[in-house]
Design a protein around this motif. Structure first.
Motif, PDB file in Angstrom:
ATOM      1  N   VAL A 101      12.418  -0.394  -3.448  1.00 48.86           N
ATOM      2  CA  VAL A 101      11.836  -0.143  -2.087  1.00 48.86           C
ATOM      3  C   VAL A 101      10.618   0.728  -2.325  1.00 48.86           C
ATOM      4  N   PRO A 102       9.718   0.169  -1.502  1.00 47.65           N
ATOM      5  CA  PRO A 102       8.271   0.764  -1.447  1.00 47.65           C
ATOM      6  C   PRO A 102       8.459   1.995  -0.294  1.00 47.65           C
ATOM      7  N   ARG A 103       7.888   2.975  -0.676  1.00 47.80           N
ATOM      8  CA  ARG A 103       7.849   4.159   0.280  1.00 47.80           C
ATOM      9  C   ARG A 103       6.895   4.803   0.529  1.00 47.80           C
ATOM     10  N   PHE A 104       6.926   5.589   1.429  1.00 49.30           N
ATOM     11  CA  PHE A 104       5.675   6.154   2.287  1.00 49.30           C
ATOM     12  C   PHE A 104       5.771   7.545   2.472  1.00 49.30           C
ATOM     13  N   GLU A 105       4.875   8.272   2.301  1.00 49.46           N
ATOM     14  CA  GLU A 105       4.987  10.205   2.390  1.00 49.46           C
ATOM     15  C   GLU A 105       5.445  10.152   3.741  1.00 49.46           C
ATOM     16  N   GLY A 106       6.393  10.953   4.005  1.00 48.78           N
ATOM     17  CA  GLY A 106       6.997  11.363   5.320  1.00 48.78           C
ATOM     18  C   GLY A 106       7.684  10.240   6.064  1.00 48.78           C
ATOM     19  N   GLY A 133       0.811  -1.168   0.041  1.00 44.53           N
ATOM     20  CA  GLY A 133      -0.012   0.099  -0.150  1.00 44.53           C
ATOM     21  C   GLY A 133       0.875   1.317  -0.071  1.00 44.53           C
ATOM     22  N   ALA A 134       1.776   1.316  -0.657  1.00 48.63           N
ATOM     23  CA  ALA A 134       2.920   2.230  -0.701  1.00 48.63           C
ATOM     24  C   ALA A 134       2.438   3.471  -1.343  1.00 48.63           C
ATOM     25  N   ASP A 135       2.807   4.675  -1.153  1.00 48.06           N
ATOM     26  CA  ASP A 135       2.673   5.917  -1.710  1.00 48.06           C
ATOM     27  C   ASP A 135       3.404   5.991  -2.946  1.00 48.06           C
ATOM     28  N   GLY A 136       4.669   5.504  -3.041  1.00 49.00           N
ATOM     29  CA  GLY A 136       5.689   5.485  -4.314  1.00 49.00           C
ATOM     30  C   GLY A 136       6.677   4.322  -4.180  1.00 49.00           C
ATOM     31  N   VAL A 137       7.704   4.753  -4.958  1.00 49.08           N
ATOM     32  CA  VAL A 137       8.788   3.562  -4.901  1.00 49.08           C
ATOM     33  C   VAL A 137      10.145   4.057  -5.244  1.00 49.08           C
ATOM     34  N   THR A 138      11.047   3.872  -4.589  1.00 47.39           N
ATOM     35  CA  THR A 138      12.513   4.289  -4.962  1.00 47.39           C
ATOM     36  C   THR A 138      13.180   3.202  -5.804  1.00 47.39           C
ATOM     37  N   VAL A 139      13.674   3.777  -6.905  1.00 48.66           N
ATOM     38  CA  VAL A 139      14.522   2.321  -7.466  1.00 48.66           C
ATOM     39  C   VAL A 139      15.851   3.094  -7.701  1.00 48.66           C
TER      40      VAL A 139
END
Length: 142
Positions: free
Chosen positions: A107-112, A81-87
């Motif tokens: 890497v799944p990422r979340f705001e803040g 349920g991530a907000d974004g992803v870092t590649v």
């Protein structure tokens, strides 16, 4: 640039000499859980072709890694349920590369929420297995 070293950890995983928590595999790539994740769901995409990094990778291997990285980015976002992803992808020691077999971090990422620091601490195998199962389930729904 040094030559490819077939004794690197990813080459050993590809040959079945070391265990890994596989998330996805096709004829050209393998995606595994990072054992020192910067976030839950952190996966690594590696080519099966022996290449040190982006600088010496054959075009076909590089294309396959890119396509699998996109597939895994979609899956980890869905699974967690991530907000974004870092590649991320690093080349040579000066560029931050530690294992000298081409690999892409997804890497799944979340705001803040910052990524965890790279401390060298290994995640518990049962946590990696649970996260891998979540990603495999998300892949099945893509």
């Amino acid at each position: 640039m040094s030559a490819y070293d077939p004794s690197n950890v990813f080459a050993k995983i590809l040959r079945g000499e070391l265990p890994s928590q596989t998330v996805y595999e096709d004829e050209a790539t393998l995606a595994i859980m990072d054992i020192m994740p910067r976030a839950d769901g952190h996966v690594l995409v590696i080519p099966k072709a022996p290449c040190r990094n982006l600088l010496d990778a054959p075009a076909e291997a590089l294309a396959a890694v890119a396509l699998t990285s996109q597939k895994l980015a979609r899956a980890v976002m869905r699974a967690f349920g991530a907000d974004g992803v870092t590649v991320q992808q690093f080349n040579e020691s000066a560029g931050g590369q530690v294992v000298f077999h081409l690999h892409v971090h997804v890497v799944p990422r979340f705001e803040g929420v910052a990524m965890r620091p790279h401390t060298g601490a290994m995640e518990k195998p049962e946590v990696l297995a649970e996260n891998a199962e979540r990603i495999r389930a998300a892949l099945a729904r893509l």
